[in-house]
Design an enzyme around this catalytic site. Sequence first.
Site, PDB file in Angstrom:
ATOM      1  N   TRP A 101       0.822  -1.219   0.000  1.00  0.00           N
ATOM      2  CA  TRP A 101       0.000   0.000   0.000  1.00  0.00           C
ATOM      3  C   TRP A 101       0.848   1.258   0.000  1.00  0.00           C
ATOM      4  O   TRP A 101       0.514   2.244  -0.669  1.00  0.00           O
ATOM      5  CB  TRP A 101      -1.002  -0.026   1.158  1.00  0.00           C
ATOM      6  CG  TRP A 101      -2.088  -1.019   0.887  1.00  0.00           C
ATOM      7  CD1 TRP A 101      -2.267  -2.227   1.487  1.00  0.00           C
ATOM      8  CD2 TRP A 101      -3.110  -0.922  -0.124  1.00  0.00           C
ATOM      9  NE1 TRP A 101      -3.339  -2.873   0.926  1.00  0.00           N
ATOM     10  CE2 TRP A 101      -3.877  -2.103  -0.054  1.00  0.00           C
ATOM     11  CE3 TRP A 101      -3.447   0.035  -1.065  1.00  0.00           C
ATOM     12  CZ2 TRP A 101      -4.963  -2.347  -0.905  1.00  0.00           C
ATOM     13  CZ3 TRP A 101      -4.526  -0.198  -1.907  1.00  0.00           C
ATOM     14  CH2 TRP A 101      -5.270  -1.371  -1.831  1.00  0.00           C
ATOM     15  N   ASP A 168      -1.107   6.993   6.335  1.00  0.00           N
ATOM     16  CA  ASP A 168      -2.245   6.174   5.926  1.00  0.00           C
ATOM     17  C   ASP A 168      -2.498   5.194   7.072  1.00  0.00           C
ATOM     18  O   ASP A 168      -1.699   4.291   7.318  1.00  0.00           O
ATOM     19  CB  ASP A 168      -1.886   5.429   4.628  1.00  0.00           C
ATOM     20  CG  ASP A 168      -2.985   4.457   4.194  1.00  0.00           C
ATOM     21  OD1 ASP A 168      -4.023   4.354   4.884  1.00  0.00           O
ATOM     22  OD2 ASP A 168      -2.796   3.788   3.151  1.00  0.00           O
ATOM     23  N   LYS A 192     -12.835  -0.773   7.293  1.00  0.00           N
ATOM     24  CA  LYS A 192     -12.193  -1.838   8.079  1.00  0.00           C
ATOM     25  C   LYS A 192     -12.601  -1.759   9.552  1.00  0.00           C
ATOM     26  O   LYS A 192     -13.118  -2.718  10.098  1.00  0.00           O
ATOM     27  CB  LYS A 192     -10.682  -1.762   7.934  1.00  0.00           C
ATOM     28  CG  LYS A 192     -10.256  -2.020   6.482  1.00  0.00           C
ATOM     29  CD  LYS A 192      -8.788  -1.916   6.297  1.00  0.00           C
ATOM     30  CE  LYS A 192      -8.402  -1.858   4.829  1.00  0.00           C
ATOM     31  NZ  LYS A 192      -8.692  -3.099   4.104  1.00  0.00           N
TER      32      LYS A 192
HETATM   33  C1  LIG Z   1      -3.261   0.394   4.199  1.00  0.00           C
HETATM   34  C2  LIG Z   1      -4.254   0.598   3.090  1.00  0.00           C
HETATM   35  N1  LIG Z   1      -4.235   1.739   2.395  1.00  0.00           N
HETATM   36  C3  LIG Z   1      -5.102   1.961   1.400  1.00  0.00           C
HETATM   37  C4  LIG Z   1      -6.042   1.026   1.043  1.00  0.00           C
HETATM   38  C5  LIG Z   1      -6.985   1.315  -0.096  1.00  0.00           C
HETATM   39  O1  LIG Z   1      -8.252   1.625   0.377  1.00  0.00           O
HETATM   40  P1  LIG Z   1      -9.457   1.872  -0.645  1.00  0.00           P
HETATM   41  O2  LIG Z   1      -9.728   0.574  -1.325  1.00  0.00           O
HETATM   42  O3  LIG Z   1     -10.581   2.322   0.232  1.00  0.00           O
HETATM   43  O4  LIG Z   1      -9.026   2.930  -1.594  1.00  0.00           O
HETATM   44  C6  LIG Z   1      -6.105  -0.181   1.741  1.00  0.00           C
HETATM   45  C7  LIG Z   1      -7.086  -1.208   1.375  1.00  0.00           C
HETATM   46  O5  LIG Z   1      -7.077  -2.316   1.838  1.00  0.00           O
HETATM   47  C8  LIG Z   1      -5.189  -0.397   2.794  1.00  0.00           C
HETATM   48  O6  LIG Z   1      -5.202  -1.532   3.497  1.00  0.00           O
END
Ligand SMILES: Cc1ncc(COP(=O)(O)O)c(C=O)c1O
Length: 356
Positions: A101, A168, A192
């Site tokens: 991520w 994040d 989540k």
């Molecule tokens: C740490 C992290 N950042 C970003 C995201 C992306 O989130 P979204 O699908 O809501 O854009 C996720 C999705 O699992 C994640 O675990």
Amino acid sequence: MDVHSFASGPSMLPPSVVEAVARDMVDCAASGRSLLGLPFTSREFTEILGRAETYIRQLLAIPDGYHVLFLQGGASSHFTLLPMNLLGNLRQADYVETGLWSHRAAEAARPWCEVNISARGNRSAMPLPDDWQISAQSAYCHITTNETAEGLQLHTWPEKIDVPLVADMTADLLTRPVLMERFDLVYASAQKNLGAAGLTIVIVREDLLGKSREGTPAPLDYTLQATAHSKVNTPPTIAVAVAARMLEWITRQGGLALMEELNRKKSDAIYAIIDRSGFYRCNAAPPHRSMLNVCFKLPNAELDKRFLAEATAEGLLDLGGHVDIGGIRASVYNAVPEQSVSKLVSFMTEFEARRG
Ligand SMILES: Cc1ncc(COP(=O)(O)O)c(C=O)c1O
């Protein structure tokens, strides 16, 4: 048959929250209107939004001088919105690459600025704050506190650094207490630990505002949204109302210290089986393991498949690893009860005895 979901998102909600939201779908806040048709300008929705903000401020002990924004887009959209909103006159940003991520966040920033990778992890460990090489020319440094795909988590809060720190926290916001004053911007998708998909929480310090790039669309401009209390355009009303219910639930359970204790207990129970067995293998080194996403593999891909199929037949659902990584992933976010983890642990023990 009882089912137990270990989904990494959208993840399960506590039954009492689901029931309350079901009632809101019929009549929300005694307004005579369904949550589905409650205008965002109504008194009732304004109260819901206010309640969500109050809970979040209390739970995280957010100091004065921070705005809490309730935006659309999901964390992935904010990967691009961060440079659009935060670069100001600067041309560089730092990214700590700890996994899938944070890599995606860094790649999304590249069209907008020079990306300096301050540190790189590997699949088993996160680089610790002392090892981050942050450039003083950067507009901010971005980190991901929990790598959901690899099952890694940062367990040391960074000291205050020389540039704004942006995190994040999609997978771990509201799962443990946070030293908010160490961060300048924290963001997280809601699906989540905070309820339904469609909402991204952005907590931003006042002095980071006013730097958005010309042409940033108004609904995506943090400064405009802060001034308009997240109502530049229609906020994700349903997800905000679900988040308000989840925040109330977390508060009533006992707050973030208790969430942390329970989340640690749940993940420790699964790691204990893994460490004992030799049959289940976890890449993450113990000091870097996530207490929310327990990722492991069996001796071969065929056994992974069997494990998943037999677990599903037993009502243990959504245990597949991230598509890019494979294997098994048990996500044990705030709402996942200890009973679900006990059932999984018994299944793992029994599966190993039969197939190990
Ligand atoms: C740490 C992290 N950042 C970003 C995201 C992306 O989130 P979204 O699908 O809501 O854009 C996720 C999705 O699992 C994640 O675990």
